[in-house]
Design a protein around this motif. Structure first.
Motif, PDB file in Angstrom:
ATOM      1  N   MET A 147      64.840  41.953  34.471  1.00 31.89           N
ATOM      2  CA  MET A 147      63.597  40.572  34.264  1.00 31.89           C
ATOM      3  C   MET A 147      64.324  39.417  33.836  1.00 31.89           C
ATOM      4  SD  MET A 147      62.171  43.451  30.916  1.00 31.89           S
ATOM      5  CE  MET A 147      60.838  42.718  31.027  1.00 31.89           C
ATOM      6  N   HIS A 148      63.756  38.314  34.881  1.00 34.46           N
ATOM      7  CA  HIS A 148      64.610  37.339  33.924  1.00 34.46           C
ATOM      8  C   HIS A 148      63.442  36.083  34.053  1.00 34.46           C
ATOM      9  CE1 HIS A 148      66.678  33.376  35.912  1.00 34.46           C
ATOM     10  NE2 HIS A 148      65.913  33.411  36.300  1.00 34.46           N
ATOM     11  N   ASP A 149      61.943  36.462  33.774  1.00 37.87           N
ATOM     12  CA  ASP A 149      61.236  35.332  33.404  1.00 37.87           C
ATOM     13  C   ASP A 149      59.881  36.734  33.164  1.00 37.87           C
ATOM     14  OD1 ASP A 149      59.768  33.007  32.657  1.00 37.87           O
ATOM     15  OD2 ASP A 149      59.746  32.528  35.073  1.00 37.87           O
ATOM     16  N   TYR A 206      60.860  35.889  40.041  1.00 33.28           N
ATOM     17  CA  TYR A 206      62.756  35.625  39.797  1.00 33.28           C
ATOM     18  C   TYR A 206      62.092  34.413  38.649  1.00 33.28           C
ATOM     19  CZ  TYR A 206      66.695  37.457  40.965  1.00 33.28           C
ATOM     20  OH  TYR A 206      67.719  38.007  41.748  1.00 33.28           O
ATOM     21  N   HIS A 207      61.392  33.567  38.920  1.00 33.04           N
ATOM     22  CA  HIS A 207      60.345  32.611  37.775  1.00 33.04           C
ATOM     23  C   HIS A 207      59.022  32.276  38.233  1.00 33.04           C
ATOM     24  CE1 HIS A 207      64.121  30.890  39.352  1.00 33.04           C
ATOM     25  NE2 HIS A 207      64.150  30.972  37.903  1.00 33.04           N
ATOM     26  N   PHE A 208      58.177  32.610  36.864  1.00 30.39           N
ATOM     27  CA  PHE A 208      56.838  32.195  37.221  1.00 30.39           C
ATOM     28  C   PHE A 208      56.266  30.741  37.027  1.00 30.39           C
ATOM     29  CE2 PHE A 208      57.257  36.883  36.208  1.00 30.39           C
ATOM     30  CZ  PHE A 208      56.252  37.177  36.757  1.00 30.39           C
ATOM     31  N   ALA A 259      71.159  25.561  39.018  1.00 28.15           N
ATOM     32  CA  ALA A 259      69.994  26.711  38.558  1.00 28.15           C
ATOM     33  C   ALA A 259      69.224  25.633  38.355  1.00 28.15           C
ATOM     34  CB  ALA A 259      70.731  27.276  37.330  1.00 28.15           C
ATOM     35  N   HIS A 260      69.043  25.119  36.249  1.00 29.43           N
ATOM     36  CA  HIS A 260      67.401  24.749  35.508  1.00 29.43           C
ATOM     37  C   HIS A 260      68.047  23.481  35.291  1.00 29.43           C
ATOM     38  CE1 HIS A 260      65.520  28.171  37.074  1.00 29.43           C
ATOM     39  NE2 HIS A 260      66.212  28.899  36.873  1.00 29.43           N
ATOM     40  N   CYS A 261      66.893  22.853  34.625  1.00 27.65           N
ATOM     41  CA  CYS A 261      66.750  21.427  33.728  1.00 27.65           C
ATOM     42  C   CYS A 261      65.618  21.562  32.779  1.00 27.65           C
ATOM     43  CB  CYS A 261      66.718  20.905  35.036  1.00 27.65           C
ATOM     44  SG  CYS A 261      65.375  20.635  35.672  1.00 27.65           S
ATOM     45  N   ALA A 313      66.781  33.572  29.309  1.00 32.73           N
ATOM     46  CA  ALA A 313      67.041  31.727  30.385  1.00 32.73           C
ATOM     47  C   ALA A 313      65.528  30.980  30.188  1.00 32.73           C
ATOM     48  CB  ALA A 313      67.644  31.893  31.308  1.00 32.73           C
ATOM     49  N   HIS A 314      64.652  31.834  30.259  1.00 31.63           N
ATOM     50  CA  HIS A 314      63.140  31.180  30.455  1.00 31.63           C
ATOM     51  C   HIS A 314      62.266  31.243  29.287  1.00 31.63           C
ATOM     52  CE1 HIS A 314      64.383  30.212  34.446  1.00 31.63           C
ATOM     53  NE2 HIS A 314      64.986  30.922  34.474  1.00 31.63           N
ATOM     54  N   PRO A 315      62.705  30.697  27.449  1.00 30.52           N
ATOM     55  CA  PRO A 315      61.645  30.815  26.774  1.00 30.52           C
ATOM     56  C   PRO A 315      60.575  30.336  26.746  1.00 30.52           C
ATOM     57  CG  PRO A 315      63.709  29.637  26.366  1.00 30.52           C
ATOM     58  CD  PRO A 315      63.718  30.297  27.221  1.00 30.52           C
ATOM     59  N   ASN A 359      75.155  29.890  31.265  1.00 29.00           N
ATOM     60  CA  ASN A 359      75.452  29.200  33.646  1.00 29.00           C
ATOM     61  C   ASN A 359      73.849  28.647  34.098  1.00 29.00           C
ATOM     62  OD1 ASN A 359      74.501  31.416  34.222  1.00 29.00           O
ATOM     63  ND2 ASN A 359      76.560  31.333  34.961  1.00 29.00           N
ATOM     64  N   THR A 360      72.660  29.238  33.545  1.00 25.41           N
ATOM     65  CA  THR A 360      71.697  29.593  33.957  1.00 25.41           C
ATOM     66  C   THR A 360      70.507  28.482  33.719  1.00 25.41           C
ATOM     67  OG1 THR A 360      71.614  32.158  33.481  1.00 25.41           O
ATOM     68  CG2 THR A 360      69.872  30.954  34.813  1.00 25.41           C
ATOM     69  N   ALA A 361      69.928  28.327  32.066  1.00 27.51           N
ATOM     70  CA  ALA A 361      69.227  27.547  31.652  1.00 27.51           C
ATOM     71  C   ALA A 361      69.373  26.802  30.427  1.00 27.51           C
ATOM     72  CB  ALA A 361      68.197  27.615  31.850  1.00 27.51           C
TER      73      ALA A 361
HETATM   74 FE   LIG Z   1      65.531  31.348  36.743  1.00 33.76          FE
END
Ligand SMILES: [Fe+2]
Length: 914
Positions: free
Chosen positions: A338-340, A403-405, A602-604, A286-288, A239-241
């Motif tokens: 770790m998220h990002d 959370y986000h770089f 969340a993300h697009c 979720a952030h490759p 559900n995130t990215a």
């Molecule tokens: Fe995120």
């Protein structure tokens, strides 16, 4: 966000029903209530308590209600849902229950009623083909399933633990706008059907207990319960990215493998292991990051439960895994959350913030996930060129969380020392506390007061000296930053982010972005576009102008939700907005009004694969066109059938006789002799005369018939019937609809596994397999919904026959008509769905129509039924449309095919939809 005070939306009860039991009446009204909340997703114009408090007003209740539209945005009760759960299940966080497909042309300007999607402004002529897709949590069950664990439907709390719903634990839904060839846009939303999604659907209720907001010492108990009942410790909601790479589309979430979606249909395929090379203990971030220089994708996976706790890997441009390495394990202690992460041209930079997951905290009655102020954050750098798995660590100045770089790149300072520069949103555990079950509002107020809010930060890692220098770049509260993806790993100047509306966070704890901010890191300035009163944006995607050179030469695409829009939808309205990235202040150049709300998520992603968007819409059309080109339409012959149909036909004849041909005649039918008129249907004609049939239509139907005759274009029906062909109570409802001469959209529910049945279960807020038919919705009358033949018949007579009493035959059969549960019969046929419902002209008592209805029902194919019982003016309409009157007659707007004859129609359905 409006007032939190009690909402006084008027509730109108239908007063004419006189025979139904109070129990059924109450049950029906509750279903209707849930239906309104589910389908209108009306930003909680009524709370669950209000719905539960609806009681029969008298013996005369019909069992269906209508609530007037309201602009009030009311939060669910935090006592039942927790402060966080109430906030993130209310307003535009309220889940949507339906999957929608719609499209329109670029020139379908607002005000043009021919389409459910409309466009304000003008989509730029050089805007590229592609897909803007967004994902977020969207719980699939009625919201009462997400009360404090143990209080929801079917939840038995054996004392093994409790907890509250957390936004991150909702099921995933993708919302995509395709910019297609032929200047068309297409919108679709689809649930992401992961293993936990299916497991809960099979159970018909929520079975996964909350973990993110589990009560103190109950995390472990809940996790074990999930393992026992659901086969996994926690939900694998993707559900995130989103990611589109090497021609494949994936939905992502930190703790599970990528879930692959069909790029054309957006249907969920399966969890992806990249040909078995992604080990089950390595989740996929979720952030490759995709490196523009090589086309490779770099990913990491952190495993909070079992070692190895961190792994990194690379996908080649063709989508195969070229390397995967485990980095560290800390048995029994836990892991850093770790998220990002970051990449540069030569380095991969991991981030160990100050949030960690330590199961041992459970022994102290604490949640294992904590922001630890004693833990200094640090960056771990890997040299990809050296293919080393050795991580060099660089300590930050303090405890921190990100959370986000935004981006990272390599530089050299004046002493020619190698630096890695990193930008991101430093938030220091803000969201961990701001999203806890209860008490978050007070915590947020204090955090805002001391300025401990998410802001843009810069870290400069000196690889020679080992020092990290830091500074905040801007003081604006921002999140979900994005850049021109062509600059990943290279020095960039611009970023785009949502401005957090702090006043909303303080008052309701809901996260909303009231503006999109363009950050110029070179000039240290920002440009802001405020979405306007009660309008809130979601993550912005940069889409480059074809042939553009400048970093900001392109557009920002994002969803913006207008909470104050109430003209047709009390839940507000979502738009897909396009903004010129070089002129952000000017606001949208085009807005696409969507047919369905998009909850804040969340993300697009942007999918710049030109083949697919052009192909999706057109290929669908082409596929159907090819079928239609190959299908031979025969001349109609009266009473034709095949020998193989003899048994089914005799059965249909017998059923018709056993119903005393109920539904063969429109209400008030009587014969007359009149002068010949070739444009009017007549059963017998000759000698300048014709045998005329007249009937007594209800005033609404009468007006409609006059309009139909004037423009020969039947209006779309406002009635929707969820139906099972063989069910006696459904049959009676269909017969009454023929008697009333009312057209309706029929949604057959042949099995519990059919999509119409799933939709009905969600509408009724019941376990899958417990849905009840017949079920009728009427969009004409404030979205009324009625369950069971008894209430439906009363409603139809009242609303469509001006309050006439049901005919004696109807009353006779009514005594035996009980609402029925849908049976699961998995041996029956399933079908691929067309874009639009078919159009079926016929009448209930015709055995030939019954054969077609049976074929449609078996396949779960939705169709608009245009009844033509004796006395219906539709007979003349069909006569003028086709040159003859004969039923069954089927029109398929998906292929352009129209045909008579049950034999041919069934053959066509098999070839086209099986
Ligand atoms: Fe995120």
């Amino acid at each position: 966000m409006g007032s939190l005070s009690a909402h006084n939306a008027p509730v109108r009860y239908y007063k004419t029903y006189r025979r139904k039991s109070c129990l059924l009446s109450l049950q029906t009204r509750r279903v209707s209530s849930i239906l309104r909340v589910q389908t209108e997703t009306d930003l909680s114009t009524r709370t669950i308590q209000e719905i539960d408090s609806i009681q029969p007003s008298s013996d005369e209740d019909t069992g269906y209600i209508s609530a007037a539209a309201s602009t009030s945005y009311q939060l669910l009760d935090p006592v039942e849902y927790g402060e966080h759960g109430a906030a993130f299940l209310s307003g535009n966080y309220y889940p949507v229950g339906q999957e929608v497909t719609a499209c329109c042309d670029y020139d379908a300007q607002a005000g043009d009623d021919s389409s459910t999607m409309k466009i304000n402004g003008k989509i730029p002529s050089d805007f590229p083909l592609g897909q803007y897709a967004y994902v977020g949590p969207n719980p699939k069950f009625a919201v009462d399933h997400y009360k404090r664990w143990g209080a929801g439907p079917g939840q038995v709390d054996f004392g093994l633990g409790s907890g509250w719903h957390h936004w991150f634990e909702g099921d995933g839904m993708i919302y995509a706008v395709d910019f297609c060839t032929g200047n068309r846009v297409k919108f679709r939303n689809r649930f992401i059907r992961t293993s936990s999604w299916k497991r809960e659907i099979e159970s018909g209720k929520r079975i996964f207990r909350p973990l993110m907001n589990a009560d103190g010492g109950t995390f472990l108990a809940n996790a074990l319960s999930n393992l026992i009942t659901g086969g996994m410790f926690m939900k694998d909601s993707a559900n995130t990215a989103l990611l589109h790479f090497a021609g494949r589309t994936f939905a992502l979430q930190d703790t599970c493998p990528p879930w692959e979606l069909d790029p054309d249909t957006l249907e969920t395929i399966s969890a992806c292991t990249f040909d078995g090379k992604l080990p089950p203990y390595v989740p996929f971030t979720a952030h490759p990051k995709v490196l523009p220089s090589t086309g490779e994708l770099i990913f990491f996976g952190f495993n909070p439960v079992s070692p190895p706790h961190c792994s990194v890997g690379t996908l080649k441009p063709d989508g195969t895994i070229s390397s995967i390495n485990s980095l560290w394990s800390i048995p029994f202690v836990g892991s850093i959350f770790m998220h990002d992460f970051c990449v540069t041209e030569h380095f991969t930079v991991l981030f160990e913030g100050s949030m960690d997951i330590k199961p041992v905290r459970q022994l102290l009655g604490k949640h294992p996930l904590q922001y630890n102020e004693d833990k200094r954050a640090r960056f771990g750098v890997l040299n990809r060129d050296a293919q080393s798995t050795s991580v060099t660590w660089f300590n930050c100045s303090s405890s921190q969380m990100v959370y986000h770089f935004i981006n990272s790149w390599e530089e050299k300072n004046e002493r020619n020392e190698q630096l890695i520069v990193i930008t991101g949103i430093r938030e220091d555990g803000f969201f961990q506390e701001a999203m806890r079950a209860n008490g978050s509002s007070e915590w947020i107020k204090e955090a805002v007061r001391v300025g401990k809010i998410p802001k843009v930060h810069e870290w400069r890692i000196n690889l020679v000296t080992g020092k990290v220098t830091e500074r905040y770049l801007f003081s604006i509260p921002l999140e979900t930053p994005r850049i021109n993806d062509a600059f990943v790993g290279r020095r960039n100047r611009y970023a785009y982010a949502g401005r957090v509306l702090l006043s909303e966070l303080e008052s309701t704890t809901q996260l909303k972005f009231d503006a999109v901010v363009k950050i110029d890191m070179q000039e240290q300035k920002t440009v802001t576009y405020e979405h306007g009163p009660n309008r809130y944006g979601m993550e912005a995607q940069f889409v480059g102008r074809p042939g553009g050179v400048d970093e900001d030469d392109g557009w920002l695409v994002m969803y913006v939700h207008d909470e104050s829009y109430t003209a047709t939808d009390v839940n507000g309205r979502t738009e897909c907005v396009i903004i010129d990235a070089q002129d952000v202040e000017a606001g949208p150049v085009a807005t696409i009004l969507l047919p369905e709300r998009v909850p804040y998520g969340a993300h697009c992603m942007w999918r710049a694969d030109l083949k697919y968007p052009g192909a999706t819409f057109e290929d669908t059309a082409v596929a159907f066109e090819a079928l239609s080109a190959n299908f031979q339409v025969n001349e109609p012959k009266m009473f034709a059938f095949e020998q193989s149909q003899r048994g089914e036909l005799l059965e249909a004849v017998w059923k018709g006789l056993s119903r005393v041909a109920l539904g063969l005649f429109v209400h008030g039918w009587s014969p007359r002799i009149a002068r010949e008129n070739v444009t009017e249907y007549a059963f017998v004609r000759g000698a300048g005369l014709r045998f005329l049939e007249v009937s007594k239509l209800g005033s609404h139907r009468l007006r409609e018939a006059v309009k139909e005759r004037a423009d020969a274009t039947p209006a779309p029906p406002t009635l929707t019937l969820y139906d099972v062909e063989d069910d006696d109570s459904c049959r009676l409802v269909r017969e009454v609809l023929s008697i009333c001469d009312v057209s309706y959209l029929c949604k057959p529910c042949p099995t519990a596994s059919c999509s119409n049945s799933s939709e009905l279960a969600i509408l009724q807020g019941v376990e899958l397999g417990s849905e009840v038919v017949p079920f009728l919705r009427d969009d004409r009358n404030d979205d009324i919904a009625v369950k069971g033949a008894d209430g439906i018949i009363q409603y139809l007579y009242q609303e469509y026959l001006d309050g006439e009493e049901p005919a004696s035959l109807v009353s006779l059969f009514q005594r035996f008509a009980q609402a029925s549960k849908i049976n699961d019969a998995s041996h029956r046929r399933t079908s691929r769905a067309g874009e639009q419902p078919l159009i079926f002209w016929g009448y209930e008592a015709s055995p030939f129509c019954a054969l077609v209805r049976k074929a449609l029902n078996e396949r779960g194919i939705s169709y608009v039924f245009r009844p033509c019982a004796r006395g219906s003016p539709r007979r003349s309409l069909l006569l003028n449309r086709t040159g003859i009157f004969q039923v069954p007659y089927l029109e398929d707007p998906n292929t352009g095919i129209s045909l008579f004859e049950s034999v041919d129609i069934i053959s066509y359905l098999k070839k086209t939809y099986d």
